[in-house]
Design a protein around this motif. Structure first.
Motif, PDB file in Angstrom:
ATOM      1  N   SER A  38     -48.673  66.344  16.568  1.00  0.00           N
ATOM      2  CA  SER A  38     -48.900  67.760  16.277  1.00  0.00           C
ATOM      3  C   SER A  38     -47.991  68.241  15.149  1.00  0.00           C
ATOM      4  O   SER A  38     -46.807  68.498  15.359  1.00  0.00           O
ATOM      5  CB  SER A  38     -48.702  68.600  17.534  1.00  0.00           C
ATOM      6  N   SER A  63     -53.956  64.479  21.212  1.00  0.00           N
ATOM      7  CA  SER A  63     -55.364  64.414  21.638  1.00  0.00           C
ATOM      8  C   SER A  63     -56.323  64.773  20.514  1.00  0.00           C
ATOM      9  O   SER A  63     -57.483  64.387  20.529  1.00  0.00           O
ATOM     10  CB  SER A  63     -55.593  65.333  22.840  1.00  0.00           C
ATOM     11  N   GLY A  64     -55.841  65.520  19.509  1.00  0.00           N
ATOM     12  CA  GLY A  64     -56.693  65.901  18.381  1.00  0.00           C
ATOM     13  C   GLY A  64     -56.567  64.915  17.233  1.00  0.00           C
ATOM     14  O   GLY A  64     -55.631  64.126  17.165  1.00  0.00           O
ATOM     15  N   GLY A  96     -57.795  61.186  17.959  1.00  0.00           N
ATOM     16  CA  GLY A  96     -56.828  61.439  19.029  1.00  0.00           C
ATOM     17  C   GLY A  96     -56.625  60.226  19.916  1.00  0.00           C
ATOM     18  O   GLY A  96     -57.595  59.627  20.385  1.00  0.00           O
ATOM     19  N   HIS A 119     -56.506  68.140   7.795  1.00  0.00           N
ATOM     20  CA  HIS A 119     -57.176  68.930   8.827  1.00  0.00           C
ATOM     21  C   HIS A 119     -56.723  70.389   8.710  1.00  0.00           C
ATOM     22  O   HIS A 119     -55.596  70.667   8.270  1.00  0.00           O
ATOM     23  CB  HIS A 119     -56.880  68.374  10.214  1.00  0.00           C
TER      24      HIS A 119
END
Length: 134
Positions: A38, A63-64, A96, A119
């Protein structure tokens, strides 16, 4: 032995030694793990020796999705042919919880290359870095 056979044998020898040198080069690639999480790269500064082979192991612990966008760096490096398809538009996409390996030879000339995640808002939140080739 005819000249034609000698030339064919010499060509086969050169090609086989070239293939051996290539496979030895990649088997000696230095491993380097790059974590994408993150809004940060770890490490954020990547130090590479010019003309040295590396196996970059990109790991996304979140997770992303994230990517490692370094268009100028990838353009200057020599990418292992089997890994070229993992780099699209100068970036490596890592979903992810996934990882991607890319083998390359660092650029011949020393320099600094910017890295970022493309992103939405990721680089604005600090997901940037640099590759330093010495």
């Amino acid at each position: 032995m005819s000249h034609r056979r000698s030339l064919a044998a010499l060509t086969a020898l050169v090609l086989s030694s070239s293939v051996t040198a290539q496979s030895d080069m990649w088997s000696n690639a230095r491993p380097l793990t790059l974590s994408l999480s993150s809004f940060k790269f770890e490490p954020s500064e990547i130090l590479l020796e010019h003309d040295a082979p590396y196996r970059l192991h990109f790991v996304n612990g979140s997770s992303g999705g994230h990517d490692f966008a370094a268009k100028t760096f990838f353009a200057a490096a020599r990418i292992k042919p089997e890994d070229a398809g993992k780099i699209r538009g100068g970036r490596v996409e890592v979903g992810g919880g996934e990882s991607v390996d890319v083998q390359l030879i660092a650029p011949s000339s020393p320099g600094t290359y910017k890295v970022r995640c493309t992103h939405f808002m990721h680089s604005a939140f600090g997901m940037t870095g640099k590759v330093i080739v010495r």
